[in-house]
Design an enzyme around this catalytic site. Structure first.
Site, PDB file in Angstrom:
ATOM      1  N   GLY A  12     -26.612 -12.153  16.448  1.00  0.00           N
ATOM      2  CA  GLY A  12     -26.913 -12.208  14.965  1.00  0.00           C
ATOM      3  C   GLY A  12     -25.717 -12.180  14.264  1.00  0.00           C
ATOM      4  O   GLY A  12     -25.926 -12.024  12.771  1.00  0.00           O
ATOM      5  N   VAL A  27     -18.059 -13.121  -3.457  1.00  0.00           N
ATOM      6  CA  VAL A  27     -16.727 -13.075  -2.523  1.00  0.00           C
ATOM      7  C   VAL A  27     -16.379 -11.921  -1.942  1.00  0.00           C
ATOM      8  O   VAL A  27     -16.482 -10.915  -2.664  1.00  0.00           O
ATOM      9  CB  VAL A  27     -15.498 -13.699  -3.366  1.00  0.00           C
ATOM     10  N   ASP A  56     -17.383 -22.337   3.641  1.00  0.00           N
ATOM     11  CA  ASP A  56     -17.683 -21.128   2.959  1.00  0.00           C
ATOM     12  C   ASP A  56     -16.429 -20.221   2.397  1.00  0.00           C
ATOM     13  O   ASP A  56     -16.561 -19.772   1.128  1.00  0.00           O
ATOM     14  CB  ASP A  56     -18.483 -20.090   3.969  1.00  0.00           C
ATOM     15  N   GLU A  95     -20.545 -10.423  -7.918  1.00  0.00           N
ATOM     16  CA  GLU A  95     -19.545  -9.682  -7.223  1.00  0.00           C
ATOM     17  C   GLU A  95     -19.798  -9.981  -5.647  1.00  0.00           C
ATOM     18  O   GLU A  95     -18.768 -10.062  -4.953  1.00  0.00           O
ATOM     19  CB  GLU A  95     -19.652  -8.129  -7.701  1.00  0.00           C
ATOM     20  N   LYS A 150     -15.548 -19.670  -1.704  1.00  0.00           N
ATOM     21  CA  LYS A 150     -14.968 -18.553  -2.200  1.00  0.00           C
ATOM     22  C   LYS A 150     -13.725 -18.646  -2.947  1.00  0.00           C
ATOM     23  O   LYS A 150     -13.320 -18.085  -4.303  1.00  0.00           O
ATOM     24  CB  LYS A 150     -14.979 -17.151  -1.231  1.00  0.00           C
ATOM     25  N   GLU A 210     -24.732 -17.754  11.987  1.00  0.00           N
ATOM     26  CA  GLU A 210     -25.877 -18.380  11.673  1.00  0.00           C
ATOM     27  C   GLU A 210     -26.326 -19.178  12.661  1.00  0.00           C
ATOM     28  O   GLU A 210     -25.504 -19.896  13.427  1.00  0.00           O
ATOM     29  CB  GLU A 210     -25.660 -19.369  10.237  1.00  0.00           C
ATOM     30  N   ILE A 232     -16.734  -5.935  -0.899  1.00  0.00           N
ATOM     31  CA  ILE A 232     -15.185  -5.508  -1.330  1.00  0.00           C
ATOM     32  C   ILE A 232     -15.263  -5.915  -3.065  1.00  0.00           C
ATOM     33  O   ILE A 232     -15.722  -6.940  -3.358  1.00  0.00           O
ATOM     34  CB  ILE A 232     -14.147  -6.627  -0.666  1.00  0.00           C
ATOM     35  N   VAL A 248     -29.894  -9.935   2.344  1.00  0.00           N
ATOM     36  CA  VAL A 248     -29.145  -9.216   1.062  1.00  0.00           C
ATOM     37  C   VAL A 248     -30.146  -8.754   0.040  1.00  0.00           C
ATOM     38  O   VAL A 248     -29.818  -7.760  -0.559  1.00  0.00           O
ATOM     39  CB  VAL A 248     -28.174 -10.387   0.520  1.00  0.00           C
ATOM     40  N   GLY A 300     -18.035  -9.976   0.412  1.00  0.00           N
ATOM     41  CA  GLY A 300     -19.476  -9.000   0.517  1.00  0.00           C
ATOM     42  C   GLY A 300     -19.113  -7.784  -0.355  1.00  0.00           C
ATOM     43  O   GLY A 300     -19.191  -7.834  -1.572  1.00  0.00           O
TER      44      GLY A 300
HETATM   45  N1  HSE Z   1     -21.223 -16.028   5.918  1.00  0.00           N
HETATM   46  C1  HSE Z   1     -20.294 -15.170   5.446  1.00  0.00           C
HETATM   47  C2  HSE Z   1     -19.161 -14.689   6.416  1.00  0.00           C
HETATM   48  C3  HSE Z   1     -20.899 -14.072   4.687  1.00  0.00           C
HETATM   49  O1  HSE Z   1     -19.368 -14.820   7.547  1.00  0.00           O
HETATM   50  O2  HSE Z   1     -18.521 -14.111   5.993  1.00  0.00           O
HETATM   51  C4  HSE Z   1     -21.041 -14.109   3.169  1.00  0.00           C
HETATM   52  O3  HSE Z   1     -20.344 -14.501   2.525  1.00  0.00           O
END
Ligand code: HSE
Length: 432
Positions: free
Chosen positions: A186, A131, A200, A128, A204, A189, A135, A14, A133
């Protein structure tokens, strides 16, 4: 032309994407802002050199060089994780810098401390990219939907989990196989826990709830279940019933209490969220004035996320240049207006359910199960019983009418304790 100088910590996916966006869009941004936005310094402990196109940018191994540089206006934290990211953000704020971060884990856990420190110091916090990416979900909530009470939030907010479920649905593949393939390509993770276990997505949801409702909420308030236990057989039954399986974040605002949950959900085929597939994200808000709003786009990736980070930098740069720092409060509501709120207990949730019970194929089994459900006030909508398996067990698949979570948990515990049950019952909530 006035120049705004940026310091960037973390030159990973990023970080390098953000640097590329700022470079590629420099002329475009000058035309839009009348400002020259310069990436003065990058701090990264791994990188030995920056690509040649960033010739004017200094590379350092020490983030302190950024905090102590009086020329730097905005510090961008893109290292992820809780520490040292938290310390870096607080140091930057203490030094009077505006801060930008894509770190949803950090903001959902230490957000209160960071937002309070920034408000005290009179600097801005941009997030921004935390949450959805690329958008523009945060800006939509803060500005585009400002004249609404947000009644609900619902969304697919993790690209990795959505990609895995989409592949499982389209090719009938098991979770482990799709995950391994996604890791090799890829897309996922090496440690996919946060993505596949819904953590995750919960990070968000916490950020969106704080902003949408003006409340204090923590990660511990979100009931969170992931997708690692989902089997192709459940996806296939979902298809038969006319649903697509999605990992959804769901929050409803009941005024004096709010729902906060993340779990696999069967979404009707004709619902807008059912058609959001692959690594895409979709976030739905319901406002009391606007009605339904759906935001859709790339929820991850170098350039989409870089675009969102750059948008925060542009916003702050404009506010600095126009003397309007703090024009929009970081969390949308004025800090003194943000209140505690009770969370609806998960046990009181009411929705239709899907059960897959693995029972021995014997006389009276179905009657026994139906009796337990009836006793718990769970009404059956339809039943499918498939062929006997090698184990002698049959999958009995039941779709219920709306039922209470507490009653569902009690009924499943009783069903699973029966001798005739050979595996734990699978329960998936259905979106009405
Ligand atoms: N690891 C997150 C996803 C990306 O797979 O959406 C960044 O928030």
């Amino acid at each position: 032309m006035k120049e705004i100088k940026v310091g960037l910590i973390g030159f990973g996916t990023v970080g390098s994407g953000t640097a590329e966006v700022l470079l590629e869009q420099a002329k475009n941004l000058e035309k839009k802002t009348g400002l020259k936005i310069t990436l003065k310094t990058v701090a990264d402990i791994v990188a030995d050199a920056l690509p040649e196109k960033f010739a004017g940018t200094i590379l350092s191994k020490d983030a302190n060089e950024i905090f102590t540089d009086p020329e730097i206006d905005i510090v961008v934290e893109l290292i992820g994780g809780l520490e040292p990211a938290r310390t870096f953000m607080l140091k930057a704020i203490e030094a009077g810098k505006h801060v930008v971060s894509a770190n949803k884990a950090l903001l959902s856990i230490h957000g209160r401390e960071i937002f309070a420190a920034a408000a005290k110091k009179g600097v801005e916090v941009g997030f921004e990219a935390s949450v959805g990416g690329g958008i523009p979900v945060i800006k939509s909530l803060k500005e585009g939907l400002a004249a609404n009470n947000i009644l609900s939030i619902m969304g697919i907010m993790n690209g990795t989990a959505n990609y895995i479920l989409s592949q499982m649905t389209d090719y009938g593949l098991p979770f482990d196989e799709v995950l391994k393939d996604a890791q090799e390509k890829g897309y996922a993770e090496a440690d996919p826990t946060y993505d596949v276990e819904g953590i995750d997505t919960a990070h968000k949801l916490v950020i969106l709830m704080m902003m949408a409702y003006g409340i204090n909420i923590g990660l511990e308030d979100v009931s969170t279940e992931g997708i690692s236990q989902i089997k192709p057989v459940d996806i296939s039954f979902a298809k038969k019933f006319g649903y697509r399986l999605k990992l959804l974040a769901i929050s409803k605002n009941h005024g004096d209490h709010v729902e906060a949950r993340v779990h696999p959900t069967m979404v009707p085929d004709d619902h807008m969220l059912a058609s959001i597939n692959g690594a895409y994200n979709g976030i739905h808000f319901k406002g009391d004035m606007v009605g339904n709003v759906l935001l859709y786009g790339m929820g991850a990736g170098k350039m989409p996320t870089g675009s969102a980070v750059a948008a925060d930098i542009v916003d702050i740069a404009r506010n600095i240049a126009n003397g309007s720092v703090g024009r929009v409060p970081a969390l949308s509501y004025l800090p003194e207006m943000i209140k505690d709120c009770s969370i609806t207990p998960m046990e009181s949730l009411r929705c239709p359910y899907y059960f897959r019970i693995s029972a021995l194929d014997k006389t009276g089994v179905l009657a026994t199960i139906a009796g337990i459900l009836g006793k718990n006030d769970i009404s059956i909508e339809s039943v499918i019983q498939k062929d006997r398996q090698d184990t002698g067990a049959v999958p009995i698949v039941i779709r219920t009418h709306e039922a209470e979570e507490k009653a569902v948990q009690a009924a499943i515990a009783e069903i699973d304790s029966l001798d005739i049950c050979v595996e734990k019952t699978v329960k998936i909530r259905i979106l009405e």
